[in-house]
Structures are given as C-alpha cells and as structure tokens.
Design a protein around this motif. Structure first.
Motif, mmCIF file in Angstrom:
data_model
loop_
_atom_site.group_PDB
_atom_site.id
_atom_site.type_symbol
_atom_site.label_atom_id
_atom_site.label_comp_id
_atom_site.label_asym_id
_atom_site.label_seq_id
_atom_site.Cartn_x
_atom_site.Cartn_y
_atom_site.Cartn_z
ATOM 1 N N THR A 10 3.398 12.269 -1.613
ATOM 2 C CA THR A 10 3.944 11.071 -0.971
ATOM 3 C C THR A 10 5.464 11.118 -0.897
ATOM 4 O OG1 THR A 10 4.284 9.779 -2.964
ATOM 5 C CG2 THR A 10 2.079 9.713 -1.987
ATOM 6 N N CYS A 43 2.371 -3.221 -3.379
ATOM 7 C CA CYS A 43 2.739 -4.567 -3.872
ATOM 8 C C CYS A 43 3.857 -4.502 -4.903
ATOM 9 C CB CYS A 43 1.519 -5.273 -4.453
ATOM 10 S SG CYS A 43 0.818 -4.414 -5.886
ATOM 11 N N ILE A 86 0.711 2.724 -5.892
ATOM 12 C CA ILE A 86 0.453 4.047 -6.455
ATOM 13 C C ILE A 86 1.097 4.216 -7.831
ATOM 14 C CG2 ILE A 86 2.493 5.252 -5.545
ATOM 15 C CD1 ILE A 86 0.517 7.470 -4.604
ATOM 16 N N SER A 105 -3.563 2.901 -6.861
ATOM 17 C CA SER A 105 -4.156 3.855 -5.913
ATOM 18 C C SER A 105 -3.165 4.165 -4.806
ATOM 19 C CB SER A 105 -5.419 3.223 -5.294
ATOM 20 O OG SER A 105 -5.878 3.985 -4.206
ATOM 21 N N GLY A 106 -3.292 5.360 -4.248
ATOM 22 C CA GLY A 106 -2.603 5.648 -2.997
ATOM 23 C C GLY A 106 -3.366 4.971 -1.863
ATOM 24 N N PHE A 107 -2.699 4.796 -0.739
ATOM 25 C CA PHE A 107 -3.358 4.094 0.371
ATOM 26 C C PHE A 107 -4.531 4.899 0.933
ATOM 27 C CE2 PHE A 107 1.237 2.693 1.044
ATOM 28 C CZ PHE A 107 1.084 1.605 0.203
HETATM 29 C C1 LIG Z 1 10.191 -0.751 -2.056
HETATM 30 S S1 LIG Z 1 8.740 -1.011 -2.941
HETATM 31 C C2 LIG Z 1 8.223 -2.587 -2.306
HETATM 32 C C3 LIG Z 1 7.408 -3.344 -3.296
HETATM 33 C C4 LIG Z 1 6.986 -4.748 -2.860
HETATM 34 N N1 LIG Z 1 6.259 -4.731 -1.613
HETATM 35 C C5 LIG Z 1 8.187 -5.640 -2.772
HETATM 36 O O1 LIG Z 1 8.620 -5.957 -1.675
HETATM 37 O O2 LIG Z 1 8.715 -6.029 -3.820
HETATM 38 C C6 LIG Z 1 7.509 0.086 -2.210
HETATM 39 C C7 LIG Z 1 6.245 0.178 -3.034
HETATM 40 O O3 LIG Z 1 5.282 1.002 -2.350
HETATM 41 C C8 LIG Z 1 4.590 1.807 -3.316
HETATM 42 N N2 LIG Z 1 4.068 3.013 -2.645
HETATM 43 C C9 LIG Z 1 4.792 3.998 -2.065
HETATM 44 N N3 LIG Z 1 3.980 4.944 -1.557
HETATM 45 C C10 LIG Z 1 2.710 4.540 -1.824
HETATM 46 C C11 LIG Z 1 1.424 5.094 -1.548
HETATM 47 N N4 LIG Z 1 1.308 6.239 -0.906
HETATM 48 N N5 LIG Z 1 0.338 4.410 -1.942
HETATM 49 C C12 LIG Z 1 0.461 3.225 -2.621
HETATM 50 N N6 LIG Z 1 1.653 2.663 -2.916
HETATM 51 C C13 LIG Z 1 2.760 3.308 -2.513
HETATM 52 C C14 LIG Z 1 5.684 2.122 -4.328
HETATM 53 O O4 LIG Z 1 5.171 2.515 -5.581
HETATM 54 C C15 LIG Z 1 6.463 0.818 -4.380
HETATM 55 O O5 LIG Z 1 5.982 -0.041 -5.380
#
Ligand SMILES: C[S@@+](CC[C@H](N)C(=O)[O-])C[C@H]1O[C@@H](n2cnc3c(N)ncnc32)[C@H](O)[C@@H]1O
Length: 521
Positions: free
Chosen positions: A11, A56, A79, A104-106
């Motif tokens: 990722t 989230c 993730i 989880s990853g998406f």
């Molecule tokens: C900049 S943060 C935003 C968090 C939240 N949405 C907020 O606005 O406070 C991006 C989030 O996406 C998650 N993330 C990034 N790539 C991901 C993936 N492939 N699968 C799941 N989550 C992922 C990261 O771990 C991170 O918590």
C-alpha cells in the motif's frame, strides 16, 4: 526498502506514526442527505441505515456519528491496527453498541460485510496507491446499496498546482534523514523554513507557497507526516474522480460544504455566465475549481439514484431534515465570507424565516405551509432556506429541536456516555472537541478550554468553577494565550478563565442544552 515509511509495501501508506483524532461534519448523513436532495437526488430515508467508513483512522468521526445516530449501524475499516485499537477503545468507553471497526485493507474486507446506505472516505483517496484506489472503487461497487450515497474527499487541482513542489521537497528531504517519520518530517520542515527564509527562488516566484509554509508550521506534526510522507500522493481534477466513480457505476450528486453547490457563492459574477448556459457538470465543476482555485474537494456520489421530480418529491423523501438558526438571536442583514465570494442575506423573506426559526427548528414543509413566510412563493422560500443553509445562517438537524433556553441551568449533566468519555479524554487537549447530538444527528465542536469548563461543571457544579478549571489548566501544562502570547501571570490567567467560564455559561451552554448534549442535572 525503508521499513519505517513503507512497512506495507503493497500500500505504501505510512504506519509508524498514529494519526490524530478529528471529527468532520461533512461526513454526517444529515449533511450528505441534504446535499443529495438539493441536487435532486433522492437520499436514503430514515434513521436505521448502515454506514461504512473506509480508512477511519482513530475513528472519531465514526464514533461521534454513531453516538449521534443511535438507530443506525456504523462500521469503520482501517489497515493500521494501532488506529483500530484506539477506535475500539473509544467505542467501548462511549458504550457504542452500534459501532465496530475492522482491521483490514480495503481489498480484504469480509465477504459477509453486506451493503450500506452510506460509504465515506475522508483523507484517503489522494494518499493511497492506484491499486488501493481500485480496491476502494470495488468496495463502492459491492457494498454501496442501490440508492446509497458515498462521500469522498481529495486534494484537488488546480489549487494544489503551485504547492505540489512543497510535498515533493518534504518527502525527498525526509527520505534522506534518519529516525522515525516524525523526526524526518521535523527535519524536512526545518529545511523548508531554511530555504524559504533565505528566499530560494521557488518561494520568491510563488509567494503563496511562502505563506503556506507558515500554515504548515501551525499544524500537528502527526498530520504532516500522514499528509506528506506517504509514498503515494495525488491531486485530482474533478473530472478524473468523476470518471473513476463513474466507472464503478456511481453518479455525481453534489459536494460539501453546502455552499459549493451554488455557483454564485463560489465564483465572482464575471465568471457566472457559463453556469447559465451549460448544464454539463464536468465543465461547470472544472470552471468553478479554476475560478475558486479549489485545493480540496468533498464530493457526494450516488448509486442508481432516483432523480427527484420537484419540490413536493423532495419533501416526500427528505422532510425529516429540519432547519434551525445556527446561532440563537441571529440578526439580519447576515453576511457570510465564503472565500472568493461574500454573500449578504436580507429582506422580508429572511426576516420572516429568522422569526419563525427563533421558535425552534422546523421542517421544510412546515416552513412552506400557509401562512407562508412573507407570503412568498414556495420555490422562493425553498431557495431562501437553501441559501441560508449554504451561507451558515441556518443549520441542519436530523429532527425537531426545542428553542434554546435564555439561561442554562446551574447544574448540568451529560446524558450520552460517549460525550462524557470524549470530554474526559480531550478537554484541554489543544484541539476542538466534538460532542454528539442525537437531535441533530451529528457532532458539534467546542473549544478544548470550553470542554474543560463543561467537564468541571458536570463533575463539580458551578461553585468554584473557575478555580477548578484553572487548576486543571495548570496540571495539564496547556498555556492560555492572549494576543498570541502565553499568559504567564497566574492572577491574569485566573481572570481569563473566569471570563471564559462566564461566556461559556451565557452563550455555548444554552446551545448545548438546546442540542440535547447537556441537560439540567
Ligand atoms: C489520513 S488518514 C485519515 C483518517 C480518517 N479518515 C480521518 O479523517 O481522521 C488515512 C487512513 O487510511 C488508512 N489506510 C491507508 N491505506 C489503507 C488501506 N489500503 N486499507 C485500509 N486503510 C488504509 C490509514 O491507516 C489511515 O488511518
């Protein structure tokens, strides 16, 4: 490959630094539904919906909305196990039986996840690898219910055009440094300030970029690490994002904040002719973004939307959304500075609407019923209400709100366990604290000092309030500022705290009582 920045090579998303908590009102179903209805798209109905948040983070938007919408079910996905662990703890602390998070990853979501009326992703789409964006689109295809709405935020063009080199240099410099991501971004920022202060030609040629460095220095360092150190970082044109979601079967249904749906509130009069002659959203949104130099967008997409046929159809599907005065005692003319455009609301129709709403929130159909405000036509009233919401004179609520009391009770309690937990953890934490209202269906932010005042009021009552808040302030190490400087003198600080307590009880507390966040206790 460096394991600190790219510990998940598939990722490329940074995982060695936890993100920061934040509540974003644009993610609230009440706001998303309103925007869809405004754009003649029938939104999902009722309060028993399912809501999925992708990426989230620490889950603060998810938990606040879950507390505000107790009949709905909220699922967060992230993730980073450190993030989901924090979110899970907050779900437990807030006794939120209607929320859960999945680590989880998406691309690896459980097969039995089901479908959702709402899918939300904030701060994710611009910062992930192209294949992860494909996974997100696949989630939209599989898990957004027909008629459901998706909200996505992203860095947009052309607003980012002159700032892209800042991201480039921060990431490149950080890659040369040692230490964790926080240390690297600190070093990279110091370098940026060094070349800016010595007038490197890039900054001379781009004065906005020079000012932007000062804005960066005020940001939380963890936010900066997540914004700038990810391997992937892309700013999109609206049309690119619309094309991607279009490929997943979704249709553009509007944008947030609400004023961005009104071209006359986004671009200056000399640029407005195009909107009168063109209906093509790909053209008009691009025009708007160029005229306003948009750097960040929040867009709403709909799956298999049913288009509304007119005002009565809108009332039939979205009349449970109430309108209220954003501030009790609001007066006209009301002026809103919306960035590029300043808008003034005044006249007999607004006088009549403000007078009606002074008696508490009302539904659109109640405001359109006879006798009509100022005797105006129904379409004109609806337009005035929408303009009032867009400019911030009015606010939305998922249900009926009483009138704000003239005075708050001396003793108050917080009926919602989530709000009690958030106050206890975030008071004096240096950032706004969002409290959930089940009446508005969303969160409402107060300052972190006001959060401490509310907490002390709930825990110890009004006697000696300022002294207790002052002691809390001293032990927290958080300084009070006056004219941008920390107040060192303890008598002066206590006086400021007393002023803040008086102002909070006179102004903010009655509103929190109106929102049902606080009750007499
Ligand atoms: C900049 S943060 C935003 C968090 C939240 N949405 C907020 O606005 O406070 C991006 C989030 O996406 C998650 N993330 C990034 N790539 C991901 C993936 N492939 N699968 C799941 N989550 C992922 C990261 O771990 C991170 O918590």
């Amino acid at each position: 490959m460096d394991t600190r920045i790219d510990s998940r090579p598939s990722t490329g998303y940074l995982t060695d630094v936890a993100y920061i908590p934040g509540f974003y009102p644009n993610l609230a179903p009440v706001a998303i539904r309103y925007v869809a209805a405004l754009n003649r798209v029938a939104p999902p109905r009722g309060d028993r919906f399912r809501y999925l948040e992708l990426g989230c983070g620490l889950g603060r938007s998810l938990t606040t909305l879950a507390a505000a919408c107790p009949a709905a079910e909220f699922v967060g996905v992230d993730i980073n196990p450190e993030h989901t662990a924090i979110a899970s703890r907050e779900i437990a602390a807030g006794s939120l039986a209607n929320a859960r998070v999945i680590t989880s990853g998406f691309g690896d979501l459980p097969a039995d996840l089901g479908t959702f009326e709402y899918v939300a992703l904030h701060g994710v789409f611009s910062w992930v690898a192209p294949e992860v964006r494909e996974q997100i689109l696949d989630v939209a295809r599989r898990h957004l219910a027909p008629g459901g709405l998706l909200v996505v935020s992203y860095n947009s063009m052309p607003g980012w055009a002159h700032l892209q080199p800042i991201r480039g240099i921060l990431r490149q410099y950080a890659a040369l440094r040692t230490g964790d991501s926080l240390q690297r971004i600190r070093d990279a920022l110091a370098y940026l300030v060094f070349i800016r202060d010595r007038q490197a030609k890039y900054f001379v040629d781009n004065p906005n970029a020079s000012a932007y460095v000062d804005a960066l220095l005020k940001q939380d360092i963890r936010y900066l690490a997540h914004e700038y150190l990810n391997e992937h970082w892309t700013s999109f044109y609206f049309a690119e994002v619309a094309g991607m979601f279009g490929g997943a079967g979704l249709t553009f249904a509007g944008s947030l904040p609400v004023h961005t749906n009104f071209w006359d509130l986004c671009v200056r009069p000399e640029f407005q002719e195009l909107f009168r002659t063109t209906n093509d959203r790909l053209v008009t949104e691009a025009h708007k973004d160029f005229c306003a130099n948009t750097a960040f967008r929040w867009d709403v997409y709909a799956k298999a939307p049913r288009l509304l046929t007119g005002l009565d159809d809108r009332l039939a599907v979205a009349d449970d959304i109430h309108v209220r005065l954003s501030r009790p005692g609001a007066t006209l003319p009301y002026q809103a500075n919306l960035g590029v455009v300043t808008s003034t609301l005044q006249g007999a129709l607004y006088d009549a609407l403000v007078a009606r709403l002074a008696g508490g929130s009302q539904s659109l159909s109640a405001l359109l019923a006879d006798p009509r405000p100022a005797g105006a036509a129904r379409d004109d009233i609806a337009r005035a209400i929408d303009a009032g919401v867009a400019t911030g004179l009015f606010d939305l609520a998922a249900g009926a709100l009483p009138v704000a009391p003239a005075h708050a009770p001396d003793r108050v309690a917080l009926p919602c366990p989530f709000n009690r937990a958030v106050l206890a953890s975030d008071a004096l934490g240096g950032r706004p604290v969002a409290l959930a209202s089940t009446t508005t269906g969303t969160g409402h932010s107060i300052g972190d000092l006001d959060a401490a005042i509310l907490l002390e009021l709930v825990e110890g009552g009004p006697d000696g309030l300022a002294d207790r808040v002052d002691r809390r302030l001293t032990s927290s190490g958080r300084s009070l500022q006056r004219d941008g400087k920390p107040v060192a003198d303890s008598a002066e600080r206590l006086r400021l705290v007393q002023e803040s307590c008086t102002a909070f009880r006179a102004t903010s507390l009655p509103q929190l009582v109106q929102l049902g966040v606080a009750v007499g206790g």
